[in-house]
Design a protein around this motif. Structure first.
Motif: not given
Length: 170
Positions: A88-90, A102, A105, A109, A132-133, A135-138
């Motif tokens: 994941h990248s921001v 980064e 991914q 979890s 934000q990163l 958050q990308c992982t959930g």
């Protein structure tokens, strides 16, 4: 222990008018380093974290031993091109331009609780991008931990609503 006494002030670095807070003098002091990690662990213990995320590169210095103390795992957040698997990248704003961070991914979890750690919070851009990163992982953002907070730059205002722990304020 007076941690501020172990941090060197460098005037006019990296540009005139800036006072740089140099932590290398803290890092070389065995008692100071141990005390820093121990106090940060004590203050973060109630956050019940599963993972500590540290940003390249000083976040690695404090994040890994803090994760050890908290009996948590450690996840590195890197500059582009440094992680070997899917990421994941921001992109985030700097004072002059942009940068990118980064995370793998598969680094974390749900329902993991994640603590973001860095040496300094200044304008808050790097920490906000790291959030934000996460958050990308959930995963759930449990909070932030910093050694130094430069309060005059109001970096807290950029961060999502989560506990923010800083050991020293300037």
């Amino acid at each position: 222990m007076d941690l501020k006494a172990l941090i060197r002030d460098i005037p006019d670095f990296p540009q005139p008018g800036i006072v740089f807070r140099d932590i290398t003098t803290l890092l070389r002091d065995p008692d100071g380093l141990r005390h820093t990690i121990d106090v940060l662990a004590e203050r973060c213990n109630d956050l019940n974290v599963d993972l500590v995320v540290g940003m390249e590169s000083r976040g690695f210095i404090f994040g890994a031993p803090l994760a050890y103390q908290l009996k948590a795992g450690f996840i590195p957040v890197r500059k582009p091109g440094k992680l070997p698997a899917a990421v994941h990248s921001v992109e985030y704003d700097l004072e002059y331009g942009t940068d990118r961070l980064e995370i793998h991914q598969d680094a974390a979890s749900p329902p993991a609780r994640v603590l973001i750690v860095d040496d300094v919070i200044a304008t808050g851009g790097t920490a906000a991008a790291t959030a934000q990163l996460v958050q990308c992982t959930g995963c759930e953002l449990a909070g932030f931990g910093f050694i130094i907070e430069l309060t005059g730059l109001n970096g807290r205002a950029k961060l999502p609503d989560a506990p923010i722990i800083s050991l020293l304020e300037y």
